[in-house]
Design a protein around this motif. Sequence first.
Motif, PDB file in Angstrom:
ATOM      1  N   GLY A 249       0.785  -1.225   0.000  1.00 26.01           N
ATOM      2  CA  GLY A 249       0.000   0.000   0.000  1.00 26.01           C
ATOM      3  C   GLY A 249       0.820   1.279   0.000  1.00 26.01           C
ATOM      4  O   GLY A 249       1.839   1.395  -0.692  1.00 26.01           O
ATOM      5  N   LEU A 250       0.376   2.252   0.780  1.00 25.74           N
ATOM      6  CA  LEU A 250       1.080   3.539   0.864  1.00 25.74           C
ATOM      7  C   LEU A 250       2.543   3.352   1.235  1.00 25.74           C
ATOM      8  O   LEU A 250       3.421   4.041   0.719  1.00 25.74           O
ATOM      9  CB  LEU A 250       0.414   4.447   1.910  1.00 25.74           C
ATOM     10  CG  LEU A 250      -0.951   5.055   1.590  1.00 25.74           C
ATOM     11  CD1 LEU A 250      -1.364   5.987   2.713  1.00 25.74           C
ATOM     12  CD2 LEU A 250      -0.939   5.796   0.263  1.00 25.74           C
ATOM     13  N   PHE A 251       2.797   2.409   2.157  1.00 22.84           N
ATOM     14  CA  PHE A 251       4.175   2.191   2.605  1.00 22.84           C
ATOM     15  C   PHE A 251       5.071   1.797   1.433  1.00 22.84           C
ATOM     16  O   PHE A 251       6.200   2.288   1.310  1.00 22.84           O
ATOM     17  CB  PHE A 251       4.205   1.111   3.695  1.00 22.84           C
ATOM     18  CG  PHE A 251       5.569   0.887   4.278  1.00 22.84           C
ATOM     19  CD1 PHE A 251       6.015   1.657   5.336  1.00 22.84           C
ATOM     20  CD2 PHE A 251       6.415  -0.089   3.764  1.00 22.84           C
ATOM     21  CE1 PHE A 251       7.281   1.464   5.875  1.00 22.84           C
ATOM     22  CE2 PHE A 251       7.671  -0.287   4.285  1.00 22.84           C
ATOM     23  CZ  PHE A 251       8.114   0.485   5.351  1.00 22.84           C
ATOM     24  N   LEU A 254       5.195   5.081  -0.991  1.00 24.39           N
ATOM     25  CA  LEU A 254       5.644   6.384  -0.476  1.00 24.39           C
ATOM     26  C   LEU A 254       6.544   6.285   0.753  1.00 24.39           C
ATOM     27  O   LEU A 254       6.965   7.314   1.288  1.00 24.39           O
ATOM     28  CB  LEU A 254       4.423   7.258  -0.141  1.00 24.39           C
ATOM     29  CG  LEU A 254       3.443   7.496  -1.306  1.00 24.39           C
ATOM     30  CD1 LEU A 254       2.258   8.334  -0.840  1.00 24.39           C
ATOM     31  CD2 LEU A 254       4.154   8.176  -2.480  1.00 24.39           C
ATOM     32  N   GLY A 255       6.804   5.049   1.216  1.00 24.87           N
ATOM     33  CA  GLY A 255       7.715   4.888   2.346  1.00 24.87           C
ATOM     34  C   GLY A 255       7.131   5.236   3.689  1.00 24.87           C
ATOM     35  O   GLY A 255       7.859   5.374   4.673  1.00 24.87           O
ATOM     36  N   THR A 256       5.811   5.365   3.772  1.00 23.19           N
ATOM     37  CA  THR A 256       5.149   5.665   5.045  1.00 23.19           C
ATOM     38  C   THR A 256       3.757   5.051   5.072  1.00 23.19           C
ATOM     39  O   THR A 256       3.053   5.091   4.055  1.00 23.19           O
ATOM     40  CB  THR A 256       5.039   7.182   5.290  1.00 23.19           C
ATOM     41  OG1 THR A 256       4.317   7.417   6.514  1.00 23.19           O
ATOM     42  CG2 THR A 256       4.310   7.889   4.152  1.00 23.19           C
ATOM     43  N   ILE A 275      -0.883   8.388  -6.082  1.00 26.20           N
ATOM     44  CA  ILE A 275      -1.088   7.226  -5.209  1.00 26.20           C
ATOM     45  C   ILE A 275      -2.286   7.462  -4.289  1.00 26.20           C
ATOM     46  O   ILE A 275      -3.124   6.574  -4.096  1.00 26.20           O
ATOM     47  CB  ILE A 275       0.181   6.921  -4.390  1.00 26.20           C
ATOM     48  CG1 ILE A 275       1.383   6.674  -5.321  1.00 26.20           C
ATOM     49  CG2 ILE A 275      -0.052   5.740  -3.453  1.00 26.20           C
ATOM     50  CD1 ILE A 275       1.163   5.586  -6.348  1.00 26.20           C
ATOM     51  N   ILE A 276      -2.375   8.658  -3.712  1.00 27.45           N
ATOM     52  CA  ILE A 276      -3.525   9.001  -2.863  1.00 27.45           C
ATOM     53  C   ILE A 276      -4.820   8.909  -3.667  1.00 27.45           C
ATOM     54  O   ILE A 276      -5.821   8.341  -3.214  1.00 27.45           O
ATOM     55  CB  ILE A 276      -3.376  10.410  -2.270  1.00 27.45           C
ATOM     56  CG1 ILE A 276      -2.129  10.512  -1.385  1.00 27.45           C
ATOM     57  CG2 ILE A 276      -4.631  10.804  -1.497  1.00 27.45           C
ATOM     58  CD1 ILE A 276      -2.176   9.704  -0.137  1.00 27.45           C
TER      59      ILE A 276
END
Length: 362
Positions: A249-251, A254-256, A275-276
């Motif tokens: 997912g977001l991680f 985007l690394g978080t 991505i959002i």
Amino acid sequence: MKKILVINPGSTSTKISIFEDDKEIISENIEHKVEDIEKCKKVMEQLPFRKKCVVDFLKRNNLSIDDLDAIAARGGILPPMKSGTYRVDEEMVNYLKTKPIVDHASNLAAVIAYELSKQSSKELPVYITDPISVDEFIPQSRISGIPQLERHSLFHALNMKIVARFAANELNKKYEECNFVIVHLGGGISVGAQRKGLMIDVNNASDEGPFSSERSGELPMDDLAKWIFKNLTSYSKEEVKSNFIGKGGLFAYLGTPSLKDALEKANKNESARLIIDAMAYQIAKEIGGMAALLGGELDAIVITGGMAQSDYFVQKIKDKIDKLGLIMVYPGSYEMEGLALGALRALNNLESSKLWEGEKAL
């Protein structure tokens, strides 16, 4: 006025509350030492210090077990069962201690509560309400597309069911009469179709549906199979799984796993904004599919969970689904309220508490 102790263990903390009827009057979230967690190979080994936390909580607040009318515990990962409030008994406790399907912190709650109840000088009821393993699927929902793999009902039942009750109350309708699409936006995302009080279908938040802050959601099967076989010698089974659940997912992009941090990146970076947008897009797509299952008879779309605290992100979803019907938002988690109110309904005979029927409940 009924005094109810609520126990809700998480992976590294334990939430404890006292409710008087439907009002939370005391609440603590106790963080546990990392070394205490890590030295336990199995979750049930944490029982002594988790239980002591609850005992100490009562002492700090000048309460004894005999002051309570009931204990409400988060339901562990039990075999499939109908929704509702269940009386915790020795059979359920023994199952959670010895045969849990998944080694999960929630399995501790009923065990702690049951052991504490035995210290009371009166018969003190212990309840669980709407555990993760609630299963109300219709037959069509179980079909996956390959006979060897059946779809399973695993979702954020406790929070999703209680906000459905809140929504029904706001609409001045009976809970059992309402049709909702319910959306839990958290580390995992659950989107379900609830018809007349029953969750007839829902994506498994671990490996189906939209990607979330840390989970990949559904993936292209052909490319997934190629990736796994290519990396068989490089990763263990657990490491492969963690790429999709925990580091997806977001991680992954985007690394978080933090929506707040991701939104800050999106303000500065067009690729992060994509991505959002894609996550909101996938959530809206899942909502539309669940709405279709209800045949247009939809009282409301109900959005809840931690990410629902972001008005910006919720609006992105709303922009795509606002023509489907009424949208109601309950930001955050209402698990403690869900547990307390489930126990209260049982105590006041507004709902008959159920007796767990063991491993073959369905």
